[in-house]
Design a protein around this motif. Structure first.
Motif: not given
Length: 705
Positions: A111-129
């Motif tokens: 919560a400040g000047i920072s490098v953001y990251e993204r949660v990984a896509y897992n092909a095993a459960n195909d949760l994306h959207g």
């Protein structure tokens, strides 16, 4: 530290890149219109990272685009540092790796000047959207979010493979659960097939019950409840059609300080500027209601009319696509006949956001009206085609202004493209006990247009919100044609203490102030605010932004930003440092990248136990390393710019190479990465309960049955 699926990047000749390789967005502190508030862009989303590389060779930043809602502020166990969790338009598998993103749809950052990251896509459960609403945090620290597929309704009840805009696992919408840091996202099994295009609204009460809003089985809107202990979904209330059969669209939901649920719904009167759309100022446009969490006590506190403005009619969940007008029947080539069609899409930064309410704590509910539909009717002069699209985006919602065209005859010339008396929207309040609606401010475009998204109560007692357009500054999107610029959007506030109502019950002074007008560099098209426990407010813009390239030059982007609003004279960002590794656990021979960014820092130096990243470095940058087996600790230390002599900030991260990840007390841990600011040393401290950062995709996801 990256949530992205690890891929070995091409090895570079040197073990580390030159310190002058800059790839982070410079802190963008923007002058506000008021003296006691400071807005700071704390990150800009960009097309870089695992599956997309920018032309200037930027590394270390995950590709993400178009944030959809203000983030959740939460403190991680074992740390006093606040983190942000928000949603964006994630996508599924695609062969167009240079243009698209494969991602779950959630990002995380300090919560400040920072490098953001993204949660990984897992092909095993195909949760994306699309995670279109702010995540919520349960009593055990877990995060819950609403996820939808942009083409969820289009492919409902059909056999269709997962692609960039659709996931069979998500269908028309689900709720996902993740660990406190976003790791291990999994489907809450009881929600599969039980939700109907949820619009992203989600809240949690003191008893750990989740409440959300979707279209419901009859398509008129529903409030649902999720028992997270059992995963069961029940209906709290289902709405019916509005007056004269108008479709009713449920919007955002808020839990009042009195424990009562409050919300607004829209009556869809039709496509603005269409000949068949009613324009009488007495036309009903929606409701403001209250209801007990158990479903009892439903009551309409106010019915809006066009003279007061409209409530959002978009579902905020799926693309409508080509639909016959005015029947609403989906158009399919070779199946339905041609003719006039509308086309409402959801994706490339076209977040329409929801109409919301806020309990001001003073006995009043505060909210905003706007244009109801962000599309308007035009008449096409194109002939000889199978279909004729008769919709265009309304610039009042942050879409670019229509460029001159020889193929379209507009129903009106010039702005506003709207047929109601309040083309730019208004702000109001109403007593929670009921009573007349008080219009506090009517926007003029110069001070904002189309108030949407969550509002937040600031530490100064004022109510803050955003408008999707207006504000006085003009942005020129990279894709814009000549003469198609758009106003960038604004932050406003209402000071309740400044509201004056005369003896006739009319508002003489509404307490309104324009706080900030976005410039494009710090983002455009803001979609709401949320209050953090640190006393600051956090928000996102759906588009706009900039970052610094490898030459240290600003590069304009249009992928959105995350910003911080400091109120009550606390405007100067604290000195800070963020250092993250693309993976915390790797195998011998794989490449790991370190990415860092600082705020109010100078004279930075690097140190590592591997002795491969040492000496003076720039205040922001990235480096790629190839390591032999072992455990390596990396530290960034900087002087505080303008601080007292000796004042420093630092950040540390640890990388495990072909060796078990262990804490200093010998306990084995499993975390994909570390890092993040001067308090990050807790990762190696002998804590009573060591909380691990589990981000490896290979770990089995949790599922609630």
């Amino acid at each position: 530290m990256s949530f992205s699926v690890s891929r070995a990047a091409p090895w570079r000749a040197a073990a580390w890149l030159a310190a002058s390789t800059l790839c982070a967005a410079a802190p963008a502190m923007a002058q506000t219109k008021v003296s006691d508030v400071q807005l700071t862009m704390i990150t800009s989303l960009r097309p870089a990272g695992d599956d997309v590389t920018t032309p200037d060779g930027t590394i270390g930043w995950s590709g993400a685009r178009y944030p959809t809602s203000p983030p959740l502020y939460a403190v991680r166990p074992g740390s006093s540092a606040g983190y942000l969790y928000g949603g964006f338009n994630g996508g599924g598998p695609t062969a167009l790796a240079t243009d698209m993103y494969t991602a779950l749809g959630m990002y995380s950052m300090r919560a400040g000047i920072s490098v953001y990251e993204r949660v990984a896509y897992n092909a095993a459960n195909d949760l994306h959207g699309r995670i279109s609403g702010t995540p919520v945090k349960s009593a055990d620290g877990s995060l819950y979010s609403v996820m939808t597929s942009i083409n969820g309704e289009k492919y409902a009840n059909k056999t269709y493979a997962s692609d960039i805009s659709y996931s069979p696992a998500v269908g028309q919408g689900v709720i996902i659960r993740s660990d406190y840091d976003g790791a291990n996202p999994s489907l809450v099994a009881g929600t599969r097939g039980q939700l109907y295009s949820p619009n992203g609204a989600l809240l949690i009460d003191a008893k750990n019950n989740l409440y959300g809003v979707d279209k419901g089985p009859k398509g008129q809107g529903r409030i649902f409840k999720l028992d997270i202990a059992t995963g069961s979904v029940t209906t709290v209330h289902e709405f019916t059609a509005g007056p004269s059969g108008m479709k009713q669209v449920a919007n955002d939901l808020t839990l009042g300080k009195d424990g009562v649920l409050y919300g607004v719904t829209a009556y869809n009167r039709g496509l603005p500027l269409a000949p068949s759309t009613p324009t009488a100022v007495t036309t009903p446009t929606g409701t403001l209601y209250r209801i007990q969490p158990d479903g009892t006590g439903f009551a309409v506190l106010h019915t809006f009319i066009l003279a007061e403005g409209e409530i959002n009619v978009h579902d905020n969940a799926s693309s409508e696509g080509f639909v016959r007008f005015p029947s609403g029947i989906p158009y399919e080539p070779g199946v339905t006949a041609g003719g006039d069609v509308t086309n409402r899409t959801l994706g490339a930064g076209q977040e329409h956001s929801l109409s919301s309410l806020l309990d001001g704590g003073d006995g009043y509910l505060y909210g905003g009206t706007s244009v109801g539909d962000c599309y308007v009717h035009v008449t096409s002069t194109i002939t000889g085609t199978i279909i004729k699209s008769i919709t265009r985006d309304n610039p009042a919602c942050g879409a670019r202004k229509w460029a001159p065209s020889a193929t379209l005859s507009y129903a009106v010339k010039g702005l506003p493209y709207y047929d109601g008396p309040k083309p730019y929207g208004a702000l109001y309040r109403i007593a929670k006990a009921g009573g007349p609606l008080q219009i506090l401010h009517t926007f003029s475009e110069a001070d904002g247009a189309t108030p949407r998204g969550p509002m937040a109560l600031g530490a100064d007692g004022a109510i803050y919100g955003t408008t999707m357009a207006g504000g006085g500054n003009v942005c020129t999107p990279s894709s814009a044609a000549a003469n198609s610029e758009v106003s960038c959007g604004a932050v406003y506030r209402i000071k309740p203490a400044g509201i004056v109502v005369n003896g006739n019950g009319e508002v003489a002074q509404g307490g309104f102030e324009l706080v900030h007008a976005f410039s494009g560099r710090d983002g455009r098209k803001p979609v709401g605010l949320r209050a953090g426990a640190d006393g600051r407010l956090y928000g996102v813009t759906a588009m706009g932004g900039h970052y610094l390239n490898s030459a240290g030059q600003p590069v304009a982007t249009d992928y959105g930003t995350v910003f911080q609003l400091a109120v009550d004279s606390d405007g100067t960002p604290r000195a800070d440092a963020s250092l993250v590794a693309s993976a915390g656990e790797i195998k011998t021979g794989e490449v790991v990248s370190l990415t860092w960014i600082t705020s109010r820092a100078k004279q930075c130096s690097a140190a590592s136990t591997a002795k491969d990243w040492t000496g003076a470095v720039a205040t922001q940058g990235s480096v790629e390393l190839r390591l032999t087996a072992g455990t390596y600790r990396y530290t960034l230390t900087c002087e505080v710019d303008g601080g007292v002599a000796g004042a420093q900030v630092s950040a540390t991260t640890v990388v495990y190479v072909s060796t078990p990840a262990t804490a200093e007390d010998g306990n084995e841990v499993s975390f994909g990465n570390g890092g993040g600011g001067p308090l990050s040393l807790w990762l190696l401290a002998p804590l009573g309960v060591l909380v691990a950062w589990r981000r490896r995709v290979a770990r089995s996801p949790k599922t609630l049955d």
